[in-house]
Write a protein that holds these residues in place. Structure first.
Motif, mmCIF file in Angstrom:
data_model
loop_
_atom_site.group_PDB
_atom_site.id
_atom_site.type_symbol
_atom_site.label_atom_id
_atom_site.label_comp_id
_atom_site.label_asym_id
_atom_site.label_seq_id
_atom_site.Cartn_x
_atom_site.Cartn_y
_atom_site.Cartn_z
ATOM 1 N N GLY A 177 0.803 -1.216 0.000
ATOM 2 C CA GLY A 177 0.000 0.000 0.000
ATOM 3 C C GLY A 177 0.835 1.264 0.000
ATOM 4 N N LEU A 178 2.008 1.203 -0.647
ATOM 5 C CA LEU A 178 2.929 2.335 -0.680
ATOM 6 C C LEU A 178 3.183 2.766 -2.128
ATOM 7 N N LYS A 179 3.878 3.876 -2.284
ATOM 8 C CA LYS A 179 4.274 4.358 -3.609
ATOM 9 C C LYS A 179 5.719 4.813 -3.567
ATOM 10 N N GLN A 180 6.486 4.448 -4.591
ATOM 11 C CA GLN A 180 7.894 4.855 -4.692
ATOM 12 C C GLN A 180 7.943 6.229 -5.350
ATOM 13 N N VAL A 181 8.633 7.213 -4.710
ATOM 14 C CA VAL A 181 8.520 8.598 -5.150
ATOM 15 C C VAL A 181 9.832 9.200 -5.675
ATOM 16 N N VAL A 182 10.931 8.462 -5.637
ATOM 17 C CA VAL A 182 12.197 9.009 -6.144
ATOM 18 C C VAL A 182 12.287 8.743 -7.639
ATOM 19 N N ASN A 183 12.535 9.789 -8.407
ATOM 20 C CA ASN A 183 12.641 9.634 -9.859
ATOM 21 C C ASN A 183 13.808 10.455 -10.396
ATOM 22 N N CYS A 184 14.905 10.471 -9.647
ATOM 23 C CA CYS A 184 16.110 11.175 -10.075
ATOM 24 C C CYS A 184 17.294 10.216 -9.902
ATOM 25 N N ILE A 195 12.411 5.782 -1.967
ATOM 26 C CA ILE A 195 11.588 6.159 -0.816
ATOM 27 C C ILE A 195 10.162 5.700 -1.106
ATOM 28 N N TYR A 196 9.637 4.848 -0.222
ATOM 29 C CA TYR A 196 8.265 4.353 -0.354
ATOM 30 C C TYR A 196 7.412 5.002 0.735
ATOM 31 N N THR A 197 6.210 5.410 0.372
ATOM 32 C CA THR A 197 5.347 6.086 1.339
ATOM 33 C C THR A 197 3.878 5.836 1.025
ATOM 34 N N ASN A 198 3.044 5.986 2.031
ATOM 35 C CA ASN A 198 1.594 5.884 1.833
ATOM 36 C C ASN A 198 0.943 7.258 1.711
ATOM 37 N N ILE A 199 1.753 8.332 1.719
ATOM 38 C CA ILE A 199 1.198 9.688 1.574
ATOM 39 C C ILE A 199 1.999 10.486 0.525
ATOM 40 N N PRO A 200 2.085 9.986 -0.713
ATOM 41 C CA PRO A 200 2.888 10.687 -1.729
ATOM 42 C C PRO A 200 2.388 12.086 -2.038
ATOM 43 N N GLU A 201 1.111 12.344 -1.767
ATOM 44 C CA GLU A 201 0.546 13.670 -2.075
ATOM 45 C C GLU A 201 1.076 14.751 -1.137
ATOM 46 N N LEU A 202 1.715 14.369 -0.046
ATOM 47 C CA LEU A 202 2.233 15.355 0.905
ATOM 48 C C LEU A 202 3.693 15.704 0.644
ATOM 49 N N TYR A 203 4.283 15.091 -0.362
ATOM 50 C CA TYR A 203 5.698 15.265 -0.633
ATOM 51 C C TYR A 203 5.983 16.427 -1.562
ATOM 52 N N ASP A 204 7.121 17.101 -1.350
ATOM 53 C CA ASP A 204 7.804 17.799 -2.423
ATOM 54 C C ASP A 204 8.613 16.747 -3.162
ATOM 55 N N SER A 205 8.909 16.963 -4.435
ATOM 56 C CA SER A 205 9.680 15.985 -5.194
ATOM 57 C C SER A 205 11.058 15.795 -4.563
ATOM 58 N N PRO A 206 11.470 14.544 -4.312
ATOM 59 C CA PRO A 206 12.808 14.306 -3.763
ATOM 60 C C PRO A 206 13.886 14.811 -4.715
ATOM 61 N N TRP A 207 15.018 15.214 -4.167
ATOM 62 C CA TRP A 207 16.145 15.693 -4.971
ATOM 63 C C TRP A 207 17.421 15.087 -4.431
ATOM 64 N N SER A 208 18.438 14.998 -5.277
ATOM 65 C CA SER A 208 19.665 14.325 -4.864
ATOM 66 C C SER A 208 20.871 15.238 -5.027
ATOM 67 N N LEU A 218 23.192 11.794 -1.969
ATOM 68 C CA LEU A 218 22.322 12.058 -0.827
ATOM 69 C C LEU A 218 20.949 12.417 -1.387
ATOM 70 N N VAL A 219 19.918 11.650 -1.008
ATOM 71 C CA VAL A 219 18.554 11.880 -1.497
ATOM 72 C C VAL A 219 17.750 12.553 -0.388
ATOM 73 N N ILE A 220 17.194 13.719 -0.686
ATOM 74 C CA ILE A 220 16.520 14.548 0.321
ATOM 75 C C ILE A 220 15.060 14.761 -0.071
ATOM 76 N N VAL A 221 14.186 14.752 0.925
ATOM 77 C CA VAL A 221 12.771 15.002 0.651
ATOM 78 C C VAL A 221 12.169 15.801 1.789
ATOM 79 N N ASP A 222 11.292 16.745 1.453
ATOM 80 C CA ASP A 222 10.531 17.519 2.427
ATOM 81 C C ASP A 222 9.089 17.036 2.418
ATOM 82 N N VAL A 223 8.516 16.885 3.609
ATOM 83 C CA VAL A 223 7.113 16.491 3.733
ATOM 84 C C VAL A 223 6.352 17.714 4.228
ATOM 85 N N GLU A 224 5.599 18.333 3.327
ATOM 86 C CA GLU A 224 5.044 19.660 3.572
ATOM 87 C C GLU A 224 4.093 19.727 4.761
#
Length: 301
Positions: A177-184, A195-208, A218-224
């Motif tokens: 029940g998760l979604k993979q959100v890294v695409n860089c 990065i797998y999460t059940n709340i992808p809609e709350l993410y800013d796009s991950p950056w490396s 280094l892969v970084i993500v902010d959860v708004e």
């Protein structure tokens, strides 16, 4: 209405395959300080029972670790995962789970932050010789998916850009029940740190970010919409290796990159702005050169 509460900030998480943690504590310290990371997941720590937590200590952070299994006597320790959590957030950790799944290194922390569901953060490492079938051992219940915000960060050694690997990853994430959100790209031109999460809609796009201390980024993500209390700054003495010029070049990496582009574009016209930017950058490099490479003359830079 935007959240203007000055006492909170967006949750920032990151992952890095460090490829041996023990001798790279200064690098980790710089990344945590420069990028203001609340939770850092670290894989391939290569630690054993002879390495004490005191050797891995970073001021203002608490360390949680699961060392890899030594498969053959006499060979050095491989694998291993760890979480560095800002100390004012670590007090909200209510549970810590260490998995004993075969061929997978995995650690979970449950963080009860104010005004949000419990946050379930995991750090996972699966070796390049392992198959995705081993991930079948990771179980996330319907109750957990409903009642918790889930984030699973790590090096899965499967390339998101390859159809076969991507299908396997999506099969695993769908089951959980998760979604993979890294695409860089996270290692050269490959995307193997996920990065797998059940709340992808709350993410800013991950950056490396290229690190220089590992062949992984280094892969970084902010959860708004997950807020964490701001840390009350406690000023510890800077470590002996701390250098403000080096920190500037890392912390202002994007600005320096932009400035270098402007200087390059204006090299022929030699405009006043280009001259100023060139001088600012060269001054930083010359300061570093003077400290560490005095045998190199400034005019050679």
């Amino acid at each position: 209405m935007a959240d203007l509460d000055p006492t909170t900030e967006n949750l920032r998480m990151a992952h890095l395959n460090i490829c041996s943690l023990r001798h790279k504590i200064p690098d980790i310290h710089i990344f945590l300080e420069c990028y203001k990371i609340h939770v850092l997941a670290v894989t391939e720590t290569h630690l054993g029972i002879t390495v004490r937590n005191s050797e891995l200590k970073i001021d203002n952070y608490k360390l949680y670790r699961k060392d890899g299994k030594k498969k053959n006597k006499g060979k050095r320790d491989r694998g291993g995962v760890a979480l560095y959590v800002q100390d004012h957030i670590s007090k909200h950790i209510k549970k810590l789970f260490v998995s004993n799944l075969p061929n997978i290194d995995l650690i979970w922390a449950v963080i009860n932050l104010p005004h949000t569901k419990p946050v379930f953060i995991g750090c996972c490492y699966i070796s390049e010789k392992s198959d995705y079938k081993y991930l079948e051992g990771i179980k996330i219940s319907e109750k957990d998916r409903t009642e918790r915000h889930i984030f699973l960060l790590g090096d899965f050694n499967k390339n998101w850009y390859l159809e076969k690997d991507r299908n396997n990853a999506e099969s695993f994430s769908k089951r959980c029940g998760l979604k993979q959100v890294v695409n860089c790209p996270t290692r050269l031109e490959n995307c193997i740190d996920h990065i797998y999460t059940n709340i992808p809609e709350l993410y800013d796009s991950p950056w490396s970010v290229v690190t220089g201390c590992s062949d992984h980024n280094l892969v970084i993500v902010d959860v708004e919409k997950i807020k964490v209390p701001q840390r009350i700054s406690i000023r510890y003495p800077k470590p002996w290796w701390w250098d403000e010029d080096l920190i500037y070049l890392i912390k202002e990496r994007d600005d320096v990159k932009r400035d270098l582009t402007i200087v390059k574009e204006n090299k022929e016209s030699d405009t006043k702005k280009a001259k100023s930017l060139r001088k600012k950058i060269l001054d930083k490099f010359k300061n570093i050169n003077k400290k560490y490479f005095p045998q190199i003359q400034p005019e050679d830079i």
